[in-house]
Every structure is written in structure tokens, then in C-alpha cells.
Write a protein that holds these residues in place. Structure first.
Motif, PDB file in Angstrom:
ATOM      1  N   ALA A   1      37.602 -99.516  -7.714  1.00 23.17           N
ATOM      2  CA  ALA A   1      37.186-100.098  -6.438  1.00 23.17           C
ATOM      3  C   ALA A   1      37.327 -99.061  -5.330  1.00 23.17           C
ATOM      4  CB  ALA A   1      38.021-101.332  -6.116  1.00 23.17           C
TER       5      ALA A   1
ATOM      6  N   GLU B   1      37.884 -97.553  -1.546  1.00 22.35           N
ATOM      7  CA  GLU B   1      38.661 -98.002  -0.385  1.00 22.35           C
ATOM      8  C   GLU B   1      37.781 -98.128   0.848  1.00 22.35           C
ATOM      9  OE1 GLU B   1      41.764 -95.260   0.494  1.00 22.35           O
ATOM     10  OE2 GLU B   1      40.456 -93.514   0.615  1.00 22.35           O
TER      11      GLU B   1
ATOM     12  N   LEU C   1      31.063-106.059  -3.932  1.00 22.94           N
ATOM     13  CA  LEU C   1      32.398-105.466  -3.892  1.00 22.94           C
ATOM     14  C   LEU C   1      33.210-106.038  -2.737  1.00 22.94           C
ATOM     15  CD1 LEU C   1      31.418-101.776  -4.665  1.00 22.94           C
ATOM     16  CD2 LEU C   1      32.968-103.171  -6.053  1.00 22.94           C
TER      17      LEU C   1
ATOM     18  N   ASP D   1      34.461-109.282  -3.628  1.00 21.92           N
ATOM     19  CA  ASP D   1      35.249-109.250  -4.858  1.00 21.92           C
ATOM     20  C   ASP D   1      34.696-110.243  -5.888  1.00 21.92           C
ATOM     21  OD1 ASP D   1      37.260-108.286  -6.508  1.00 21.92           O
ATOM     22  OD2 ASP D   1      38.697-109.831  -5.893  1.00 21.92           O
ATOM     23  N   ASP D   2      33.367-110.262  -6.001  1.00 30.01           N
ATOM     24  CA  ASP D   2      32.691-111.167  -6.933  1.00 30.01           C
ATOM     25  C   ASP D   2      32.689-110.527  -8.320  1.00 30.01           C
ATOM     26  OD1 ASP D   2      30.990-112.809  -8.357  1.00 30.01           O
ATOM     27  OD2 ASP D   2      29.616-113.143  -6.688  1.00 30.01           O
ATOM     28  N   GLN D   3      33.782-110.725  -9.047  1.00 32.88           N
ATOM     29  CA  GLN D   3      33.968-110.051 -10.328  1.00 32.88           C
ATOM     30  C   GLN D   3      32.942-110.475 -11.378  1.00 32.88           C
ATOM     31  OE1 GLN D   3      35.957-107.461 -10.939  1.00 32.88           O
ATOM     32  NE2 GLN D   3      36.489-107.537  -8.758  1.00 32.88           N
TER      33      GLN D   3
ATOM     34  N   LEU E   1      29.760-108.602 -10.516  1.00 29.82           N
ATOM     35  CA  LEU E   1      29.946-107.179 -10.784  1.00 29.82           C
ATOM     36  C   LEU E   1      29.915-106.892 -12.283  1.00 29.82           C
ATOM     37  CD1 LEU E   1      32.735-106.423  -8.166  1.00 29.82           C
ATOM     38  CD2 LEU E   1      30.384-105.567  -8.103  1.00 29.82           C
TER      39      LEU E   1
END
Length: 230
Positions: free
Chosen positions: A55, A57, A73, A76-78, A81
Motif C-alpha cells: 500500500a 503512503e 486504495l 481500502d476496498d480489498q 483490489l
């Protein structure tokens, strides 16, 4: 089309921290860009970040085709992704990354099977023939040489026709003849399938012989900045 802007990523912490910065990158479909730099500058870190394995920064923009990866990102939609990694990205790792319990033919077809695509594919068969892998299809990875495993990994990476191919030292384990043959195959497939490709390589002579543009690292204390070579 791949479009990156304002990417920063850090590996490690404290005195061991190393930051990688990619101010801007645009890569058209059918194009290949080599990533070069001294050992330890962060080439693999950059590739892993673009491959959504690390990920960032900071990130202003990351678009791949019509997909807004930066938004995924940020949210944070895993699940989304993971879908991008499976459908839109192809990886060639330094160690090949083949599954040891699957035969070569099953390693190659795995990305297509996971996406529900037909097992048979003309471009896969073309790649198998070009890299002389036909006689190895029923073998397990441990029965292959390092170079053979790497060739299999290259075919597997393009089997599902990803939008972006990320290759980390794909020719490191190959002799000069097979390294050139592999590069020729990858360049041909990138053009034919309309992919974009980023290739980390220490073989500057091979890269230059194909006339590939380079993204190279400028090293600073604890940091590397990747910009187009001039």
C-alpha cells in the motif's frame, strides 16, 4: 493506458526505512517500459506497489484503463483490489512463483480457470511453442530447471490477457539466447494483445538492444526517485 501520479511508498521503518517516489508515469497500450537502477534502490518495491501488493503512503492518481485504482486504495476496498489483481494484472516474479503441486499445463491455465475463461487460448499456445515448453507440460515445477520455470511463469502471466504486465527480472535465470528470445516474445505479445508492461531488469545491454525506454532511479539518502532516463 496506465497513468500514475504522486506515488510514494516506504519499506521498513526507523533507520532502515527506504522510500520510493514515482512523480509521474504514463504508459500507453502496447508499450513496454524498463525499470532500472542500482541494487537495493527499490525497483521491486515499486513494482509490488503498482501490483497492489504494497500500500502506498501517498498517491494522487492511479488509473488503469477505465479503472480508478487510487479510489479503491483510498477506500481500502480489498475485494475490488483483489479483483483488479486477478483480472487486470499479470506478474512474473524473480523465482517464478509456480505452484509446486500443479503440473506445468495447470500452472499456465490457472489464471484463466480462476476467471472462468476457456482453457484453450491461441496466444497461450503460441507462447508455449515459442518458448519450447510443449514437452514440459506434464511435468511438475521441481522437475524443471530454473530457466524453464521462468519461461513457464512468463506464459502464465499473460494467459488471461491482463491490462498490465509486471515483470521482475524475467531473464535473470536465462542464458543470453533464451533471454533475448523471451524478450522478443514478451514484446510481441504486449503489442499483439494491447497490454502495457513494466519490466525490472539489470540487463541494460539487452534493454538497449531492443530500444526500450527506461524509468531509472536517482538515489538519495534513504530514498529513490524514479524518472524517465535521459
Amino acid at each position: 493506458m496506465l497513468r500514475i501520479k504522486g506515488l510514494k511508498v516506504q519499506r521498513g521503518s526507523g533507520a532502515d526505512a527506504h522510500r520510493v517516489h514515482l512523480p509521474e508515469l504514463t504508459l500507453a497500450r502496447g508499450s513496454v517500459l524498463a525499470i532500472t537502477g542500482e541494487s537495493g534502490c527499490g525497483k521491486s518495491t515499486l513494482l509490488e506497489t503498482l501490483g497492489l501488493l504494497l500500500a502506498p503512503e501517498a498517491l494522487e492518481q492511479y488509473r488503469l484503463g477505465g479503472q480508478d485504482i487510487a479510489a479503491l486504495l483510498a477506500a481500502d476496498d480489498q475485494k475490488a483490489l483483489a479483483d483488479v489483481r486477478a483480472r487486470s494484472l499479470g506478474f512474473i516474479l524473480q523465482n517464478g512463483g509456480l505452484l509446486p503441486f500443479l503440473k506445468v499445463r495447470d500452472n499456465i491455465s490457472l489464471p484463466r480457470r480462476l476467471l472462468g475463461l476457456p482453457h484453450e487460448s491461441d496466444h497461450v499456445e503460441q507462447a508455449i511453442a515459442a518458448l519450447h515448453l510443449g514437452s514440459l507440460l506434464d511435468k511438475l515445477p521441481q522437475q524443471l530447471s530454473i530457466g524453464e520455470r521462468q519461461r513457464v511463469a512468463c506464459v502464465r502471466a499473460i494467459a488471461h490477457q491482463p491490462q498490465l504486465l509486471l515483470a521482475d527480472e524475467p531473464t535473470a535465470a536465462l542464458d543470453p539466447h533464451n533471454a533475448r528470445q523471451l524478450f522478443e516474445l514478451l514484446l510481441g505479445l504486449v503489442d499483439e494483445l494491447g497490454l502495457s508492461a513494466l519490466v525490472v531488469s539489470h540487463d541494460w545491454e539487452l534493454i538497449d538492444s531492443f530500444g526500450l525506454p527506461r524509468l531509472t532511479a536517482t538515489n538519495l539518502p534513504g530514498e529513490a526517485c524514479f524518472e524517465p532516463a535521459r
